[in-house]
Motif scaffolding. Structure first.
Motif, PDB file in Angstrom:
ATOM      1  N   VAL A   1       0.837  -1.204   0.000  1.00 13.76           N
ATOM      2  CA  VAL A   1       0.000   0.000   0.000  1.00 13.76           C
ATOM      3  C   VAL A   1       0.873   1.255   0.000  1.00 13.76           C
ATOM      4  CG1 VAL A   1      -1.746   1.320   1.274  1.00 13.76           C
ATOM      5  CG2 VAL A   1      -2.000  -1.157   0.991  1.00 13.76           C
ATOM      6  N   GLU A   2       1.961   1.265   0.745  1.00 14.90           N
ATOM      7  CA  GLU A   2       2.872   2.421   0.721  1.00 14.90           C
ATOM      8  C   GLU A   2       3.390   2.674  -0.684  1.00 14.90           C
ATOM      9  OE1 GLU A   2       5.861   1.565   3.655  1.00 14.90           O
ATOM     10  OE2 GLU A   2       4.549   2.110   5.316  1.00 14.90           O
ATOM     11  N   GLU A   3       3.810   1.618  -1.360  1.00 20.15           N
ATOM     12  CA  GLU A   3       4.316   1.756  -2.730  1.00 20.15           C
ATOM     13  C   GLU A   3       3.201   2.222  -3.667  1.00 20.15           C
ATOM     14  OE1 GLU A   3       7.249   1.581  -5.782  1.00 20.15           O
ATOM     15  OE2 GLU A   3       7.414   1.588  -3.606  1.00 20.15           O
ATOM     16  N   THR A   4       2.009   1.697  -3.490  1.00 14.59           N
ATOM     17  CA  THR A   4       0.858   2.079  -4.306  1.00 14.59           C
ATOM     18  C   THR A   4       0.568   3.568  -4.166  1.00 14.59           C
ATOM     19  OG1 THR A   4      -0.111  -0.133  -4.128  1.00 14.59           O
ATOM     20  CG2 THR A   4      -1.615   1.680  -4.659  1.00 14.59           C
ATOM     21  N   LEU A   5       0.531   4.053  -2.937  1.00 16.62           N
ATOM     22  CA  LEU A   5       0.252   5.475  -2.703  1.00 16.62           C
ATOM     23  C   LEU A   5       1.360   6.357  -3.269  1.00 16.62           C
ATOM     24  CD1 LEU A   5      -1.220   5.229   0.899  1.00 16.62           C
ATOM     25  CD2 LEU A   5      -2.473   5.618  -1.247  1.00 16.62           C
ATOM     26  N   ALA A   6       2.600   5.916  -3.169  1.00 18.12           N
ATOM     27  CA  ALA A   6       3.717   6.682  -3.741  1.00 18.12           C
ATOM     28  C   ALA A   6       3.590   6.767  -5.264  1.00 18.12           C
ATOM     29  CB  ALA A   6       5.048   6.047  -3.341  1.00 18.12           C
ATOM     30  N   ILE A   7       3.186   5.686  -5.892  1.00 19.98           N
ATOM     31  CA  ILE A   7       3.005   5.680  -7.348  1.00 19.98           C
ATOM     32  C   ILE A   7       1.873   6.626  -7.743  1.00 19.98           C
ATOM     33  CG2 ILE A   7       2.176   4.244  -9.272  1.00 19.98           C
ATOM     34  CD1 ILE A   7       3.840   1.936  -7.938  1.00 19.98           C
ATOM     35  N   ILE A   8       0.770   6.572  -7.021  1.00 19.20           N
ATOM     36  CA  ILE A   8      -0.358   7.453  -7.320  1.00 19.20           C
ATOM     37  C   ILE A   8       0.062   8.917  -7.203  1.00 19.20           C
ATOM     38  CG2 ILE A   8      -2.595   8.252  -6.435  1.00 19.20           C
ATOM     39  CD1 ILE A   8      -3.232   5.260  -5.868  1.00 19.20           C
ATOM     40  N   GLU A   9       0.782   9.263  -6.140  1.00 17.93           N
ATOM     41  CA  GLU A   9       1.227  10.645  -5.962  1.00 17.93           C
ATOM     42  C   GLU A   9       2.166  11.080  -7.084  1.00 17.93           C
ATOM     43  OE1 GLU A   9       2.660  11.552  -2.012  1.00 17.93           O
ATOM     44  OE2 GLU A   9       1.057  10.352  -1.113  1.00 17.93           O
ATOM     45  N   LYS A  10       3.071  10.207  -7.463  1.00 19.87           N
ATOM     46  CA  LYS A  10       4.058  10.561  -8.491  1.00 19.87           C
ATOM     47  C   LYS A  10       3.439  10.620  -9.888  1.00 19.87           C
ATOM     48  CE  LYS A  10       8.501   9.177 -10.395  1.00 19.87           C
ATOM     49  NZ  LYS A  10       9.579   8.209 -10.389  1.00 19.87           N
ATOM     50  N   LYS A  11       2.672   9.602 -10.259  1.00 16.24           N
ATOM     51  CA  LYS A  11       2.146   9.519 -11.617  1.00 16.24           C
ATOM     52  C   LYS A  11       0.939  10.423 -11.859  1.00 16.24           C
ATOM     53  CE  LYS A  11       3.750   5.180 -13.424  1.00 16.24           C
ATOM     54  NZ  LYS A  11       4.529   5.840 -14.460  1.00 16.24           N
ATOM     55  N   PHE A  12       0.102  10.594 -10.848  1.00 15.66           N
ATOM     56  CA  PHE A  12      -1.149  11.326 -11.040  1.00 15.66           C
ATOM     57  C   PHE A  12      -1.182  12.658 -10.297  1.00 15.66           C
ATOM     58  CE2 PHE A  12      -2.658   6.698 -10.989  1.00 15.66           C
ATOM     59  CZ  PHE A  12      -2.339   6.509 -12.320  1.00 15.66           C
ATOM     60  N   GLN A  13      -0.103  13.009  -9.600  1.00 13.36           N
ATOM     61  CA  GLN A  13       0.013  14.264  -8.851  1.00 13.36           C
ATOM     62  C   GLN A  13      -1.200  14.520  -7.955  1.00 13.36           C
ATOM     63  OE1 GLN A  13       0.894  14.658 -12.530  1.00 13.36           O
ATOM     64  NE2 GLN A  13       2.730  13.777 -11.665  1.00 13.36           N
ATOM     65  N   THR A  14      -1.600  13.502  -7.208  1.00 17.34           N
ATOM     66  CA  THR A  14      -2.699  13.650  -6.272  1.00 17.34           C
ATOM     67  C   THR A  14      -2.477  12.763  -5.051  1.00 17.34           C
ATOM     68  OG1 THR A  14      -5.109  13.562  -5.981  1.00 17.34           O
ATOM     69  CG2 THR A  14      -4.134  11.841  -7.346  1.00 17.34           C
ATOM     70  N   LYS A  15      -2.976  13.217  -3.929  1.00 18.23           N
ATOM     71  CA  LYS A  15      -2.983  12.410  -2.709  1.00 18.23           C
ATOM     72  C   LYS A  15      -4.394  11.918  -2.405  1.00 18.23           C
ATOM     73  CE  LYS A  15       1.054  14.370  -0.543  1.00 18.23           C
ATOM     74  NZ  LYS A  15       1.706  14.647   0.714  1.00 18.23           N
ATOM     75  N   THR A  16      -5.368  12.396  -3.196  1.00 13.11           N
ATOM     76  CA  THR A  16      -6.758  11.987  -2.993  1.00 13.11           C
ATOM     77  C   THR A  16      -6.975  10.637  -3.656  1.00 13.11           C
ATOM     78  OG1 THR A  16      -7.447  14.295  -2.949  1.00 13.11           O
ATOM     79  CG2 THR A  16      -9.161  12.646  -3.315  1.00 13.11           C
ATOM     80  N   VAL A  17      -7.337   9.661  -2.844  1.00 11.01           N
ATOM     81  CA  VAL A  17      -7.512   8.289  -3.312  1.00 11.01           C
ATOM     82  C   VAL A  17      -8.771   7.722  -2.676  1.00 11.01           C
ATOM     83  CG1 VAL A  17      -6.471   5.994  -3.443  1.00 11.01           C
ATOM     84  CG2 VAL A  17      -4.993   8.018  -3.414  1.00 11.01           C
ATOM     85  N   LYS A  18      -9.569   7.045  -3.479  1.00 18.95           N
ATOM     86  CA  LYS A  18     -10.784   6.392  -2.976  1.00 18.95           C
ATOM     87  C   LYS A  18     -10.680   4.893  -3.214  1.00 18.95           C
ATOM     88  CE  LYS A  18     -15.826   6.523  -3.301  1.00 18.95           C
ATOM     89  NZ  LYS A  18     -16.974   7.180  -3.939  1.00 18.95           N
ATOM     90  N   ILE A  19     -11.127   4.125  -2.225  1.00 19.48           N
ATOM     91  CA  ILE A  19     -11.120   2.670  -2.346  1.00 19.48           C
ATOM     92  C   ILE A  19     -12.439   2.100  -1.819  1.00 19.48           C
ATOM     93  CG2 ILE A  19      -8.613   2.435  -2.203  1.00 19.48           C
ATOM     94  CD1 ILE A  19      -8.959   1.622   0.753  1.00 19.48           C
TER      95      ILE A  19
END
Length: 149
Positions: free
Chosen positions: A96-114
């Motif tokens: 999950v840490e790696e997933t969130l880091a990828i989302i922040e880097k690739k999509f320039q957002t910290k907002t994530v819904k699951i």
């Protein structure tokens, strides 16, 4: 643990087979939840996975990641799974840490819904996720929507 990130069309047949085998073994067999595991979302997702170091043909951790608008309005991830033999090693946290880091880097957002299985609420709370909305049943299993801003 070394992670690999690939688009659907970059996955080898062996990798996709290992991913499906892991997902089916956990979500369908182990959780005793018959449901259609294959969906068209795999084709839109980024696939994050890690192999067992001693057996590089065996995927032991996996999730799929979605850019904003591909699953929810927000960025998203799902099908978070760790092989049963490796759960005591806290690989889910690393995944999950790696997933969130990828989302922040690739999509320039910290907002994530699951959409999370309810029993994992405390696990996702540890990453800053909060429940949004009422609980619901998906494939016979209690779930909740969670969001991280």
């Amino acid at each position: 643990m070394k992670f690999h990130l690939k688009k659907f069309n970059e996955l080898t047949l062996d990798e996709f087979h290992e991913i499906l085998q892991l997902r089916i073994n956990v979500f369908v067999v182990e959780q005793d939840c018959p449901y259609p595991e294959l969906d068209d979302k795999d084709k839109r997702a980024l696939h994050l996975f890690a192999y067992e170091e001693a057996a590089p043909e065996k995927i032991i951790a996996y999730t799929r990641i979605f850019k904003p608008g591909d699953y929810y309005e927000e960025a998203a991830f799902g099908r978070v799974v760790v092989h049963q033999d490796f759960r005591k090693q806290k690989l889910g946290y690393e995944l999950v840490e790696e997933t969130l880091a990828i989302i922040e880097k690739k999509f320039q957002t910290k907002t994530v819904k699951i959409g999370a299985q309810t029993y994992l609420q405390r696990f996702y709370n540890s990453f800053g996720f909060k429940q949004v909305g009422a609980s619901y049943i998906e494939d016979g299993i209690p779930h909740i929507y969670m969001q991280r801003d």
